[in-house]
Motif scaffolding. Structure first.
Motif, mmCIF file in Angstrom:
data_model
loop_
_atom_site.group_PDB
_atom_site.id
_atom_site.type_symbol
_atom_site.label_atom_id
_atom_site.label_comp_id
_atom_site.label_asym_id
_atom_site.label_seq_id
_atom_site.Cartn_x
_atom_site.Cartn_y
_atom_site.Cartn_z
ATOM 1 N N GLU A 1 0.937 -1.314 0.459
ATOM 2 C CA GLU A 1 -0.234 0.370 0.206
ATOM 3 C C GLU A 1 0.622 1.457 0.018
ATOM 4 O O GLU A 1 1.599 1.281 0.995
ATOM 5 C CB GLU A 1 -0.637 0.054 1.437
ATOM 6 N N LEU A 2 0.642 2.009 -0.634
ATOM 7 C CA LEU A 2 1.374 3.249 -0.921
ATOM 8 C C LEU A 2 0.596 4.612 0.373
ATOM 9 O O LEU A 2 -0.747 4.597 0.659
ATOM 10 C CB LEU A 2 0.910 4.162 -1.897
ATOM 11 N N ALA A 3 1.519 4.913 1.116
ATOM 12 C CA ALA A 3 1.654 6.013 1.821
ATOM 13 C C ALA A 3 1.745 7.613 1.379
ATOM 14 O O ALA A 3 3.426 7.682 1.000
ATOM 15 C CB ALA A 3 1.432 6.244 3.242
ATOM 16 N N GLN A 4 1.199 8.488 0.562
ATOM 17 C CA GLN A 4 0.842 9.398 -0.158
ATOM 18 C C GLN A 4 2.014 10.671 0.828
ATOM 19 O O GLN A 4 2.311 11.859 -0.347
ATOM 20 C CB GLN A 4 0.548 10.053 -0.892
ATOM 21 N N GLY A 5 1.572 10.493 2.323
ATOM 22 C CA GLY A 5 1.815 12.129 2.562
ATOM 23 C C GLY A 5 3.020 11.839 3.562
ATOM 24 O O GLY A 5 3.284 12.675 4.409
ATOM 25 N N GLY A 6 4.123 10.925 3.067
ATOM 26 C CA GLY A 6 5.631 11.196 3.863
ATOM 27 C C GLY A 6 5.400 10.455 4.910
ATOM 28 O O GLY A 6 4.648 9.575 4.980
ATOM 29 N N ASP A 7 6.402 10.862 6.129
ATOM 30 C CA ASP A 7 6.332 10.301 7.420
ATOM 31 C C ASP A 7 6.399 11.229 8.349
ATOM 32 O O ASP A 7 6.487 12.302 8.048
ATOM 33 C CB ASP A 7 7.427 9.154 6.935
ATOM 34 N N VAL A 8 5.576 10.619 9.592
ATOM 35 C CA VAL A 8 5.463 11.899 10.482
ATOM 36 C C VAL A 8 7.232 12.415 11.076
ATOM 37 O O VAL A 8 7.038 14.248 11.481
ATOM 38 C CB VAL A 8 5.951 10.792 11.633
ATOM 39 N N LEU A 9 8.135 11.710 11.016
ATOM 40 C CA LEU A 9 9.647 12.396 11.206
ATOM 41 C C LEU A 9 9.617 13.330 9.992
ATOM 42 O O LEU A 9 9.829 14.754 10.409
ATOM 43 C CB LEU A 9 10.624 11.760 10.953
ATOM 44 N N GLU A 10 9.605 13.395 8.863
ATOM 45 C CA GLU A 10 9.237 14.620 7.649
ATOM 46 C C GLU A 10 8.549 15.711 8.051
ATOM 47 O O GLU A 10 8.840 16.939 7.809
ATOM 48 C CB GLU A 10 8.946 14.248 6.568
ATOM 49 N N TRP A 11 7.370 15.154 9.149
ATOM 50 C CA TRP A 11 5.861 16.076 9.363
ATOM 51 C C TRP A 11 6.916 17.394 10.451
ATOM 52 O O TRP A 11 6.826 18.403 10.433
ATOM 53 C CB TRP A 11 5.497 15.448 9.888
ATOM 54 N N ILE A 12 8.052 16.446 11.495
ATOM 55 C CA ILE A 12 7.992 17.383 12.481
ATOM 56 C C ILE A 12 9.237 17.988 12.400
ATOM 57 O O ILE A 12 8.786 19.383 13.014
ATOM 58 C CB ILE A 12 7.900 16.245 13.929
ATOM 59 N N GLN A 13 10.058 17.802 11.464
ATOM 60 C CA GLN A 13 10.720 18.739 10.667
ATOM 61 C C GLN A 13 10.760 19.317 9.581
ATOM 62 O O GLN A 13 11.321 21.016 10.300
ATOM 63 C CB GLN A 13 12.247 17.838 10.261
#
Length: 341
Positions: free
Chosen positions: A104-116
């Motif tokens: 399955e593809l998660a298109q929103g990136g990862d949580v680490l990228e979000w916090i950075q």
């Protein structure tokens, strides 16, 4: 279409795997991740008209141990997992030179990228993501599967951490990377030995002696090289993740292993300007504590802060987890030792 990072020398190999994928109906697109043994690509599945992720593992780069032991186990584990907060497995294809795992593809990136990018989460967002992660881990633990157990020191980074929390297009959490997840044999749930890592009889009591991952997310018993309870290792990692969601930095300094070990023996502290509720802080402290007192996934599901942000009741997971923790009708005293806390 060449993927990002494909060098001229890699073009024949790239054309070969794209040709194989096209036979199965997949149009391979850009690179979205890299690992020790392979690369993850975005792809379009023409038969179902959906986007997917394809993990392409090179047999030349991968060790025999990984190909013959851990990769088959990863596929075996992923085949039985179906949960909305886990990355789902679709198909595995093997050729003489590569293994292709369709996910399955998660298109929103990862949580680490979000916090950075954005900094600390608001408490409602942290509550949403932590709840989703908790439901995913509860599902795994209810099936006797641990996420963070890894086989050897050569396979670093395969544990429960921010990079392994992916986001879909609606910013819902999807737990990924089951390369070294492990099914704990049910008969070993009855086998309890005296150990600082072990807390309850007949409940998440399997002890492990092998670990590898990010030391920043590792519990103290792992850092000390002691046999440890992998279920409680997962919940320690969840404590590190929750702290990082609300503070935007790790609770312990992992630049020096000796310093990290010293810090994990003490209670985690929050910055003076941290505005999160005391309930949230209390949960972090219940997770980042010695194994004898550390919260299990069952404790987390019943925690007041978790309940405040819970959008759905995990009745199925609770039922399975509580069944796992029921004492057996007869206990072999030679096989089990009761530990009181």
């Amino acid at each position: 279409m060449m993927g990002k990072g494909d060098s001229p020398e890699a073009q024949p190999a790239a054309l070969a795997y794209r040709s194989v994928m096209e036979e199965y109906g997949y149009e391979v697109g850009k690179v979205i991740g890299n690992g020790s043994y392979g690369t993850v690509y975005e792809a379009y599945y023409t038969k179902q008209k959906v986007m997917v992720a394809i993990k392409i593992i090179s047999k030349k780069k991968a060790s025999n141990d990984y190909l013959n032991k851990f990769l088959p186990r990863e596929i075996q584990v992923m085949k039985i997992l179906r949960h909305k907060y886990l990355i789902n497995f679709y198909q595995a294809i093997e050729t003489t030179s590569r293994v292709y795992i369709i996910l399955e593809l998660a298109q929103g990136g990862d949580v680490l990228e979000w916090i950075q990018r954005y900094g600390a989460c608001t408490e409602p967002l942290a509550g949403k993501w932590f709840n989703q992660m908790t439901l995913g881990i509860a599902y795994l633990h209810s099936k006797g599967i641990v996420h963070s157990l890894t086989p050897s020191l050569s396979a670093a980074g395969r544990d429960l951490k921010l990079e392994n929390l992916l986001l879909d297009k609606r910013e819902n959490v999807k737990i990924s990377d089951f390369g070294f997840a492990k099914m704990v044999p049910s008969n070993q749930n009855q086998s309890v030995r005296s150990s600082p890592s072990h807390r309850q009889v007949n409940c998440f009591s399997h002890l492990s002696q092998t670990y590898c991952g990010s030391f920043a997310y590792a519990c103290p018993e792992v850092l000390l090289g002691l046999p440890y309870n992998p279920f409680l290792s997962d919940t320690w990692s969840m404590g590190i993740i929750l702290y990082t969601l609300v503070v935007a930095r790790l609770p312990f300094d992992d630049t020096n292993l000796k310093k990290l070990l010293k810090e994990t023996q003490k209670e985690a502290t929050f910055p003076p300007n941290c505005t999160v509720s005391q309930e949230c802080k209390n949960l972090v402290l219940q997770l980042l504590r010695p194994a004898l007192k550390r919260a299990t996934i069952l404790d987390i599901l019943k925690d007041p802060w978790v309940l405040r942000f819970q959008s759905e009741q995990p009745l199925h997971e609770l039922k399975l987890l509580q069944a796992m923790c029921q004492p057996p009708s007869t206990v072999n005293r030679h096989q089990s030792v009761e530990v009181t806390t």
